[in-house]
Design an enzyme around this catalytic site. Structure first.
Site, PDB file in Angstrom:
ATOM      1  N   ASP A  61     -57.233 -18.045   2.814  1.00 48.21           N
ATOM      2  CA  ASP A  61     -56.479 -19.466   2.337  1.00 48.21           C
ATOM      3  C   ASP A  61     -55.917 -20.318   3.386  1.00 48.21           C
ATOM      4  O   ASP A  61     -55.811 -19.888   4.698  1.00 48.21           O
ATOM      5  CB  ASP A  61     -54.907 -19.062   1.794  1.00 48.21           C
ATOM      6  CG  ASP A  61     -54.948 -19.327   0.266  1.00 48.21           C
ATOM      7  OD1 ASP A  61     -56.141 -19.643  -0.210  1.00 48.21           O
ATOM      8  OD2 ASP A  61     -53.902 -18.740  -0.263  1.00 48.21           O
ATOM      9  N   TYR A 125     -57.377  -6.407   6.160  1.00 50.21           N
ATOM     10  CA  TYR A 125     -56.444  -7.500   6.706  1.00 50.21           C
ATOM     11  C   TYR A 125     -55.276  -6.627   7.109  1.00 50.21           C
ATOM     12  O   TYR A 125     -54.921  -5.598   7.007  1.00 50.21           O
ATOM     13  CB  TYR A 125     -55.819  -8.047   5.426  1.00 50.21           C
ATOM     14  CG  TYR A 125     -56.723  -9.270   4.829  1.00 50.21           C
ATOM     15  CD1 TYR A 125     -56.827 -10.418   5.206  1.00 50.21           C
ATOM     16  CD2 TYR A 125     -57.808  -8.717   3.858  1.00 50.21           C
ATOM     17  CE1 TYR A 125     -57.655 -11.210   4.506  1.00 50.21           C
ATOM     18  CE2 TYR A 125     -58.690  -9.540   3.112  1.00 50.21           C
ATOM     19  CZ  TYR A 125     -58.601 -10.682   3.526  1.00 50.21           C
ATOM     20  OH  TYR A 125     -59.366 -11.896   3.010  1.00 50.21           O
TER      21      TYR A 125
END
Length: 280
Positions: A61, A125
């Site tokens: 994003d 992540y």
């Protein structure tokens, strides 16, 4: 002359996400555009005989960073021109990406059946938290945009670790995804392989130890994640750390299987999130 088959490459690349609208391509007249726009523009400078499209593994994003994202691309060169070596491709793309905080880390030839998104075995992540800042202005200038400094005093790390146990394993993560156009077509069941909360060094933190700042990293590993799933999980864990939720509430949120049940304003900001690795 006969045109040979295009050569397919797997490339790993990193970027500082603050300046971009995310990794995916956008219309080029926006104020912020996608990392993909810059990658494809750089690739066109290599004078391929057909336009080059990057097929990106992980759709990060706006404001999210990558230590290593991955993509595959096909390069068709003019007849008589040999395929680029991996090293030539890295050097050529980086030369044309120069002003941008985007860098190609490696490139290798792969079979034409390889797909960067669908062949990935896992994605890892990390989310960087900065504790000890009473106010946003106390974030070191070198850490701005690269962490989240939640206000409101220290976090209860043991409670966060207890809450984290409920998220590990295979669950319907409907409560922990943001809704988007793909939601109706995507199965909400995911398997979280790893969730760890560990102390971590800041980029230059040994130079400002006296300030009582503490860095923590929350590490997540799964084959694939839902839209904004990591940022929602981090936000919920921080709410537990602040005492706004109990560890048990995380299990209840999971059991509700409803995106609207997620506490309002609890999602972590994009600044602390880094895609660390994609495994094949």
């Amino acid at each position: 002359a006969m045109v040979g088959a295009p050569a397919r490459y797997l490339v790993f690349f990193q970027y500082f996400g603050t300046r971009y609208s995310g990794v995916m391509e956008t219309k080029s007249d926006q104020a912020l555009v996608g990392v993909q726009n810059y990658l494809e523009k750089a690739a066109q400078n290599l004078r391929p005989s057909a336009p080059i499209k990057f097929h990106i593994s992980s759709r990060t994003d706006a404001g999210v960073h990558a230590l290593a994202n991955a993509a595959h691309l096909d390069i068709q060169r003019a007849p008589g021109k040999a395929a680029f070596s991996g090293k030539q491709l890295v050097q050529g793309l980086n030369y044309h990406l120069r002003p941008e905080p985007i860098r190609i880390l490696s490139a290798q030839r792969v079979p034409s059946t390889f797909h960067a998104r669908f062949c990935a075995l896992s994605r890892t992540y990390i989310y960087r938290l900065l504790l000890g800042c009473a106010h946003y202005s106390q974030i070191p200038v070198f850490e701005r945009d690269l962490c989240w400094a939640p206000a409101g005093g220290p976090l209860d790390i043991p409670a966060m670790r207890e809450a984290a146990k409920f998220l590990v394993g295979t669950h319907d993560f409907s409560t922990f995804r943001s809704l988007n156009s793909e939601t109706p077509f995507q199965c909400p069941v995911r398997t979280l392989l790893q969730l760890e909360i560990q102390p971590a060094p800041g980029f230059l933190s040994h130079h400002y130890e006296h300030r009582g700042l503490e860095f923590w990293e929350v590490k997540f590993k799964s084959r694939a994640f839902l839209y904004r799933q990591v940022r929602r999980m981090v936000g919920a864990l921080v709410a537990v750390g602040r005492g706004k939720l109990a560890p048990q509430d995380i299990r209840e949120l999971l059991e509700l299987k409803d995106a609207r049940a997620f506490p309002p304003h609890a999602m972590a900001p994009p600044s602390g999130l880094f895609l660390k690795a994609v495994e094949y």
